[in-house]
Design a protein around this motif. Structure first.
Motif, short mmCIF file in Angstrom:
data_model
loop_
_atom_site.label_atom_id
_atom_site.label_comp_id
_atom_site.label_asym_id
_atom_site.label_seq_id
_atom_site.Cartn_x
_atom_site.Cartn_y
_atom_site.Cartn_z
N VAL A 168 39.27 -1.78 3.49
CA VAL A 168 38.50 -1.09 4.52
C VAL A 168 38.05 -2.05 5.61
O VAL A 168 38.15 -1.76 6.81
CB VAL A 168 37.27 -0.38 3.90
N MET A 169 37.55 -3.24 5.21
CA MET A 169 37.00 -4.21 6.16
C MET A 169 38.06 -5.25 6.51
O MET A 169 38.27 -6.20 5.77
CB MET A 169 35.76 -4.88 5.56
N LEU A 170 38.72 -5.05 7.64
CA LEU A 170 39.73 -5.99 8.11
C LEU A 170 39.37 -6.50 9.50
O LEU A 170 38.78 -5.77 10.30
CB LEU A 170 41.11 -5.31 8.17
N PRO A 171 39.75 -7.74 9.82
CA PRO A 171 39.54 -8.24 11.19
C PRO A 171 40.43 -7.51 12.18
O PRO A 171 41.47 -6.95 11.82
CB PRO A 171 39.94 -9.72 11.08
N LYS A 172 40.02 -7.52 13.45
CA LYS A 172 40.78 -7.01 14.60
C LYS A 172 40.88 -5.49 14.62
O LYS A 172 40.71 -4.87 15.66
CB LYS A 172 42.17 -7.63 14.67
N LEU A 173 41.20 -4.87 13.48
CA LEU A 173 41.30 -3.42 13.40
C LEU A 173 40.94 -3.01 11.98
O LEU A 173 41.50 -3.54 11.02
CB LEU A 173 42.73 -2.96 13.74
N SER A 174 39.99 -2.11 11.84
CA SER A 174 39.51 -1.75 10.50
C SER A 174 40.57 -1.01 9.69
O SER A 174 41.51 -0.42 10.26
CB SER A 174 38.26 -0.87 10.59
N GLY A 175 40.39 -1.03 8.37
CA GLY A 175 41.30 -0.29 7.51
C GLY A 175 41.29 1.20 7.80
O GLY A 175 42.33 1.87 7.69
N ILE A 176 40.14 1.74 8.18
CA ILE A 176 40.05 3.16 8.54
C ILE A 176 40.94 3.46 9.73
O ILE A 176 41.69 4.45 9.74
CB ILE A 176 38.59 3.54 8.86
N ASP A 177 40.88 2.61 10.77
CA ASP A 177 41.70 2.83 11.96
C ASP A 177 43.19 2.63 11.66
O ASP A 177 44.03 3.32 12.21
CB ASP A 177 41.27 1.88 13.09
N VAL A 178 43.48 1.67 10.79
CA VAL A 178 44.88 1.47 10.39
C VAL A 178 45.41 2.72 9.68
O VAL A 178 46.51 3.19 9.94
CB VAL A 178 45.01 0.24 9.47
N CYS A 179 44.59 3.27 8.77
CA CYS A 179 44.98 4.47 8.04
C CYS A 179 45.22 5.63 9.00
O CYS A 179 46.21 6.36 8.89
CB CYS A 179 43.90 4.82 7.02
#
Length: 237
Positions: free
Chosen positions: A57-68
């Motif tokens: 869920v917590m990723l740099p540059k782009l969150s896991g939510i936005d990636v999903c």
């Protein structure tokens, strides 16, 4: 073109988890591609065509939510969200944007591999040796289990994997009360923790797609203290 190994895209920025996951999944015969931030995850998704995604869920540059969200706009690849054990809000949001399952840190490799194999078994792409023409039609809802397609009032409706499996289970048992534990066991598998929050989120999402008025559902009814039931009697009117 046929891949002989399962490819897992791991989007994670904590090196200790990356090392443990890579080693553990490699021992299970899986190929691991690692992205250390959200943008790299999207780039790798496009290039490696993974069979399943393990998405923090917590990723740099782009969150896991936005990636999903971005991946779900074009693909139904199975996605397992990774979240902190106390981050219930992240878990719910992840499920609402289309994740198929979640696992909380810290987790055991045995549990993680079981979750991965469970979502892969339920993936439409996993069924390549059996041709099943199976259509479930109740009123205006038509579920084609062979093609993984849903039509409501003749309009195609896209469903993530777990929502499809949930609807298939309910429609296959019309007018029958399906307990929460039974649904979780059948859809998420015996290794899934008994967390009814996951089920409730998926029911809410499913109702928003098949019910004429989700606030007063007529297809999927709640049986208090037990679970859910797909109402058949109203479909023929």
């Amino acid at each position: 073109m046929n891949k002989t190994l399962t490819t897992v895209l791991v989007a994670e920025d904590e090196e200790s988890f990356i090392d443990a996951i890579t080693l553990g999944l490699s021992k299970e015969g899986m190929t691991v591609a690692v992205a250390r931030d959200g943008r790299e995850a999207l780039d790798l998704f496009a290039s490696v065509n993974p069979d399943v995604i393990l998405l923090d869920v917590m990723l740099p540059k782009l969150s896991g939510i936005d990636v999903c969200k971005t991946i779900r706009a074009t693909s139904q690849v199975p996605i397992i969200m990774v979240t902190a054990r106390s981050s219930e809000l992240d878990t719910v949001v992840g499920l609402e944007v289309g994740a198929d399952d979640y696992v909380a840190k810290p987790f055991r490799m045995r549990e993680l591999t079981a979750r991965i194999r469970a979502v892969l078994r339920r993936s439409p792409n996993a069924i390549d040796s059996i041709e099943i023409e199976d259509m479930i039609e109740i009123g205006e809802i038509v579920l084609d289990t062979a093609r993984h397609e849903l039509r409501v009032a003749q309009v195609p409706v896209a469903l993530p994997l777990k929502e499809f499996e949930l609807l298939e289970l309910l429609m296959s048992n019309p007018n029958r009360v399906m307990t929460r534990d039974m649904i979780i066991d059948r859809v998420w598998g015996p290794y899934h923790t008994s967390d009814t929050k996951t089920l409730d989120v998926h029911i809410k999402r499913l109702r928003s797609k098949i019910e004429p008025d989700p606030s007063t559902p007529t297809y999927i009814s709640t049986v208090r203290g037990l679970g859910y039931r797909f109402e058949y009697k109203q479909m023929n009117k």
